[in-house]
Scaffold this motif. Structure first.
Motif, PDB file in Angstrom:
ATOM      1  N   VAL A  43       0.836  -1.213   0.000  1.00  0.00           N
ATOM      2  CA  VAL A  43       0.000   0.000   0.000  1.00  0.00           C
ATOM      3  C   VAL A  43       0.859   1.247   0.000  1.00  0.00           C
ATOM      4  O   VAL A  43       0.574   2.232  -0.689  1.00  0.00           O
ATOM      5  N   LEU A  44       1.964   1.201   0.770  1.00  0.00           N
ATOM      6  CA  LEU A  44       2.836   2.365   0.879  1.00  0.00           C
ATOM      7  C   LEU A  44       3.452   2.728  -0.467  1.00  0.00           C
ATOM      8  O   LEU A  44       3.437   3.890  -0.890  1.00  0.00           O
ATOM      9  N   VAL A  45       3.972   1.728  -1.153  1.00  0.00           N
ATOM     10  CA  VAL A  45       4.618   1.984  -2.447  1.00  0.00           C
ATOM     11  C   VAL A  45       3.579   2.352  -3.500  1.00  0.00           C
ATOM     12  O   VAL A  45       3.835   3.198  -4.372  1.00  0.00           O
ATOM     13  N   THR A  46       2.409   1.738  -3.421  1.00  0.00           N
ATOM     14  CA  THR A  46       1.360   2.066  -4.382  1.00  0.00           C
ATOM     15  C   THR A  46       0.879   3.506  -4.222  1.00  0.00           C
ATOM     16  O   THR A  46       0.610   4.214  -5.206  1.00  0.00           O
ATOM     17  N   THR A  47       0.789   3.970  -2.990  1.00  0.00           N
ATOM     18  CA  THR A  47       0.286   5.324  -2.724  1.00  0.00           C
ATOM     19  C   THR A  47       1.321   6.390  -3.074  1.00  0.00           C
ATOM     20  O   THR A  47       0.987   7.430  -3.661  1.00  0.00           O
ATOM     21  N   TRP A  48       2.550   6.163  -2.701  1.00  0.00           N
ATOM     22  CA  TRP A  48       3.622   7.136  -2.984  1.00  0.00           C
ATOM     23  C   TRP A  48       4.753   6.452  -3.758  1.00  0.00           C
ATOM     24  O   TRP A  48       5.841   6.215  -3.214  1.00  0.00           O
ATOM     25  N   PRO A  49       4.542   6.140  -4.999  1.00  0.00           N
ATOM     26  CA  PRO A  49       5.533   5.359  -5.760  1.00  0.00           C
ATOM     27  C   PRO A  49       6.842   6.099  -6.009  1.00  0.00           C
ATOM     28  O   PRO A  49       7.869   5.458  -6.240  1.00  0.00           O
ATOM     29  N   ARG A  50       6.802   7.419  -5.964  1.00  0.00           N
ATOM     30  CA  ARG A  50       8.041   8.179  -6.225  1.00  0.00           C
ATOM     31  C   ARG A  50       8.936   8.282  -4.984  1.00  0.00           C
ATOM     32  O   ARG A  50      10.106   8.633  -5.108  1.00  0.00           O
ATOM     33  N   PHE A  51       8.377   8.020  -3.827  1.00  0.00           N
ATOM     34  CA  PHE A  51       9.151   8.202  -2.594  1.00  0.00           C
ATOM     35  C   PHE A  51       9.590   6.874  -1.964  1.00  0.00           C
ATOM     36  O   PHE A  51      10.602   6.834  -1.260  1.00  0.00           O
ATOM     37  N   TRP A  52       8.823   5.794  -2.206  1.00  0.00           N
ATOM     38  CA  TRP A  52       9.140   4.513  -1.565  1.00  0.00           C
ATOM     39  C   TRP A  52       9.568   3.498  -2.617  1.00  0.00           C
ATOM     40  O   TRP A  52       8.851   3.275  -3.592  1.00  0.00           O
ATOM     41  N   PRO A  53      10.730   2.870  -2.457  1.00  0.00           N
ATOM     42  CA  PRO A  53      11.234   1.951  -3.486  1.00  0.00           C
ATOM     43  C   PRO A  53      10.590   0.568  -3.391  1.00  0.00           C
ATOM     44  O   PRO A  53      10.080   0.160  -2.339  1.00  0.00           O
ATOM     45  N   LEU A  54      10.660  -0.160  -4.488  1.00  0.00           N
ATOM     46  CA  LEU A  54      10.151  -1.527  -4.503  1.00  0.00           C
ATOM     47  C   LEU A  54      10.948  -2.454  -3.598  1.00  0.00           C
ATOM     48  O   LEU A  54      10.446  -3.479  -3.134  1.00  0.00           O
ATOM     49  N   THR A  55      12.203  -2.093  -3.342  1.00  0.00           N
ATOM     50  CA  THR A  55      13.075  -2.969  -2.541  1.00  0.00           C
ATOM     51  C   THR A  55      12.619  -3.100  -1.089  1.00  0.00           C
ATOM     52  O   THR A  55      13.216  -3.875  -0.330  1.00  0.00           O
ATOM     53  N   LEU A  56      11.589  -2.375  -0.689  1.00  0.00           N
ATOM     54  CA  LEU A  56      11.045  -2.569   0.659  1.00  0.00           C
ATOM     55  C   LEU A  56      10.589  -4.015   0.873  1.00  0.00           C
ATOM     56  O   LEU A  56      10.616  -4.525   1.989  1.00  0.00           O
ATOM     57  N   LEU A  57      10.155  -4.667  -0.207  1.00  0.00           N
ATOM     58  CA  LEU A  57       9.646  -6.033  -0.075  1.00  0.00           C
ATOM     59  C   LEU A  57      10.744  -7.044   0.241  1.00  0.00           C
ATOM     60  O   LEU A  57      10.452  -8.201   0.559  1.00  0.00           O
ATOM     61  N   VAL A  58      11.994  -6.618   0.155  1.00  0.00           N
ATOM     62  CA  VAL A  58      13.082  -7.519   0.554  1.00  0.00           C
ATOM     63  C   VAL A  58      13.065  -7.751   2.059  1.00  0.00           C
ATOM     64  O   VAL A  58      13.390  -8.848   2.541  1.00  0.00           O
ATOM     65  N   LEU A  59      12.678  -6.735   2.815  1.00  0.00           N
ATOM     66  CA  LEU A  59      12.745  -6.821   4.278  1.00  0.00           C
ATOM     67  C   LEU A  59      11.899  -7.958   4.844  1.00  0.00           C
ATOM     68  O   LEU A  59      12.397  -8.747   5.658  1.00  0.00           O
ATOM     69  N   PRO A  60      10.629  -8.108   4.497  1.00  0.00           N
ATOM     70  CA  PRO A  60       9.880  -9.240   5.053  1.00  0.00           C
ATOM     71  C   PRO A  60      10.411 -10.595   4.610  1.00  0.00           C
ATOM     72  O   PRO A  60      10.313 -11.563   5.355  1.00  0.00           O
ATOM     73  N   MET A  61      10.988 -10.681   3.403  1.00  0.00           N
ATOM     74  CA  MET A  61      11.558 -11.957   2.973  1.00  0.00           C
ATOM     75  C   MET A  61      12.769 -12.341   3.818  1.00  0.00           C
ATOM     76  O   MET A  61      12.933 -13.496   4.197  1.00  0.00           O
ATOM     77  N   VAL A  62      13.621 -11.369   4.091  1.00  0.00           N
ATOM     78  CA  VAL A  62      14.800 -11.646   4.919  1.00  0.00           C
ATOM     79  C   VAL A  62      14.377 -12.015   6.339  1.00  0.00           C
ATOM     80  O   VAL A  62      14.921 -12.952   6.949  1.00  0.00           O
ATOM     81  N   ALA A  63      13.386 -11.307   6.878  1.00  0.00           N
ATOM     82  CA  ALA A  63      12.888 -11.646   8.215  1.00  0.00           C
ATOM     83  C   ALA A  63      12.257 -13.029   8.232  1.00  0.00           C
ATOM     84  O   ALA A  63      12.454 -13.807   9.178  1.00  0.00           O
ATOM     85  N   ALA A  64      11.515 -13.378   7.183  1.00  0.00           N
ATOM     86  CA  ALA A  64      10.905 -14.704   7.109  1.00  0.00           C
ATOM     87  C   ALA A  64      11.966 -15.788   7.046  1.00  0.00           C
ATOM     88  O   ALA A  64      11.794 -16.882   7.593  1.00  0.00           O
ATOM     89  N   HIS A  65      13.071 -15.502   6.397  1.00  0.00           N
ATOM     90  CA  HIS A  65      14.178 -16.455   6.318  1.00  0.00           C
ATOM     91  C   HIS A  65      14.706 -16.821   7.699  1.00  0.00           C
ATOM     92  O   HIS A  65      15.201 -17.925   7.913  1.00  0.00           O
ATOM     93  N   LEU A  66      14.552 -15.908   8.659  1.00  0.00           N
ATOM     94  CA  LEU A  66      15.069 -16.140  10.006  1.00  0.00           C
ATOM     95  C   LEU A  66      14.072 -16.818  10.933  1.00  0.00           C
ATOM     96  O   LEU A  66      14.471 -17.548  11.841  1.00  0.00           O
ATOM     97  N   VAL A  67      12.777 -16.584  10.729  1.00  0.00           N
ATOM     98  CA  VAL A  67      11.802 -17.018  11.731  1.00  0.00           C
ATOM     99  C   VAL A  67      10.818 -18.074  11.239  1.00  0.00           C
ATOM    100  O   VAL A  67      10.152 -18.719  12.053  1.00  0.00           O
ATOM    101  N   LEU A  68      10.693 -18.268   9.930  1.00  0.00           N
ATOM    102  CA  LEU A  68       9.736 -19.240   9.413  1.00  0.00           C
ATOM    103  C   LEU A  68      10.421 -20.550   9.077  1.00  0.00           C
ATOM    104  O   LEU A  68      11.575 -20.579   8.633  1.00  0.00           O
ATOM    105  N   GLY A  69       9.686 -21.640   9.283  1.00  0.00           N
ATOM    106  CA  GLY A  69      10.212 -22.962   8.978  1.00  0.00           C
ATOM    107  C   GLY A  69      10.215 -23.241   7.487  1.00  0.00           C
ATOM    108  O   GLY A  69       9.573 -22.545   6.694  1.00  0.00           O
ATOM    109  N   PRO A  70      10.928 -24.294   7.064  1.00  0.00           N
ATOM    110  CA  PRO A  70      11.066 -24.584   5.632  1.00  0.00           C
ATOM    111  C   PRO A  70       9.770 -25.006   4.959  1.00  0.00           C
ATOM    112  O   PRO A  70       9.689 -24.988   3.733  1.00  0.00           O
TER     113      PRO A  70
END
Length: 367
Positions: A43-70
């Motif tokens: 929602v954040l990137v969709t609302t303000w696409p010029r200010f927020w980069p797409l790379t924000l979606l990397v953060l939940p993936m990296v966090a999931a790599h640490l806390v979620l099972g295979p």
């Protein structure tokens, strides 16, 4: 149409049910939280696409790599990449242009997603999340290595062990096993060197530490090395051999029995003469020959005497005879132990030996 949509809905409900059964309550909360974060970033990137980069979606993936099972992690990564695909389409439509930076950002996120997926597939054999698996391994190492902790000794005795890994990690192919069976009258010590070094031999050393710890407390001194040899033979490892030296000391009289399995000789300091005695004990390495025989060498530790048990990393260097390495260690021992035997093993192991191999040293002193 209605029957088709109902069957699709039923399949989705069954998939969600299976996923719910596979997750723990804690993991479920993490999954809900990360999905919410992904939606928030969307929602954040969709609302303000010029200010927020797409790379924000990397953060939940990296966090999931640490806390979620295979089992759950691949589903979340697929969800995240699908959200990224939709997000890139929405942002491109709203901005009306496709930039090289945005294309590179999408490619980078997909690359991170594939790396996380590959890691998840490798962890599927263990079945737990990354941090949990690491804590389990550390706990296993601590519990097994506690069997190598030297027991409390009666007044008049001092013992110390020191271990250094080739890789600088707590996992090494060298280890010490210690116990005081026989109502505490005997001190049983074993220094072992598993084939390989560093992390390569660390897993096998962990297994052997637990096994040898059980054998050394339940068997008479003369049966320990033959039983350890039989245990290694049953493992059928490709590189399944190990060298070991075992000493059994009578804490009342000072008499000891020493047996070796392809290991460097023990060194005894005679306090009266100030000279070192080399105790050569012959026997094949563990895990090579069935029904091997290990002849004992008997001696006595008088007041003021000391004995050193060590692995080949202390005295062996490529291109140099092992006897020269033993002579060098004895020279350093004469110099360092004149300052006292307290912390003598640590001072000696930090001075002698190659840093390219695992090293273990055990010092026993009768005051």
């Amino acid at each position: 149409m209605s029957s088709s949509s109902s069957s699709v809905g039923a399949r989705m409900r069954r998939s969600v049910g299976r996923l719910r059964r596979r997750t723990t309550s804690k993991e479920t909360w993490w999954l809900v939280f990360l999905v919410a974060v992904t939606v928030f970033f969307f929602v954040l990137v969709t609302t303000w696409p010029r200010f927020w980069p797409l790379t924000l979606l990397v953060l939940p993936m990296v966090a999931a790599h640490l806390v979620l099972g295979p089992r759950v992690l691949p589903w979340f990564v697929v969800f995240n990449l699908a959200a990224l695909t939709a997000l890139s389409v929405v942002v491109t439509t709203r901005l009306g242009e496709v930039t090289a930076g945005r294309v590179i950002a999408v490619a980078v996120i997909f690359a991170v997603g594939f790396i996380v997926l590959l890691t998840s597939f490798r962890r599927s054999r263990l079945g737990v999340a990354g941090t949990i698996g690491e804590s389990m391994l550390v706990d296993l190492r601590d519990r097994i290595m506690s069997q190598g902790m030297l027991p409390a000794l009666p007044p008049g005795w001092y013992a110390e062990s020191a271990l250094r890994s080739a890789g600088g990690t707590p996992f090494a192919g060298d280890f010490v096993v210690a116990a005081r069976p026989g109502w505490g009258r005997r001190l049983e010590l074993c220094v072992c060197d598993v084939s390989g070094k560093g992390e390569e031999a660390g897993t096998r050393a962990l297994l052997l530490t637990g096994a040898f710890g059980g054998l050394i407390t339940s068997l008479p001194p003369g049966e320990f090395l033959p039983a350890a040899n039989e245990y290694l033979l049953r493992q059928h490892w490709i590189e399944g051999f190990a060298t070991a030296i075992h000493i059994s000391v009578d804490l009342e009289s000072g008499d000891f029995e020493l047996r070796s399995a392809g290991h460097p000789p023990a060194l005894q300091l005679n306090a009266g003469s100030g000279r070192w005695t080399v105790h050569e004990s012959e026997g094949p390495a563990l895990g090579l020959i069935e029904e091997a025989d290990y002849a004992p060498v008997r001696g006595r530790l008088n007041h003021g005497d000391a004995i050193l048990l060590y692995t080949d990393g202390m005295v062996e260097v490529r291109g140099r005879d092992i006897q020269l390495g033993i002579d060098k260690m004895l020279g350093q021992a004469d110099r360092l132990l004149q300052q006292g035997f307290e912390n003598g093993a640590r001072r000696l192991i930090d001075t002698v030996g190659t840093r390219n191999d695992d090293r273990a040293l055990l010092l026993v002193h009768r005051r």
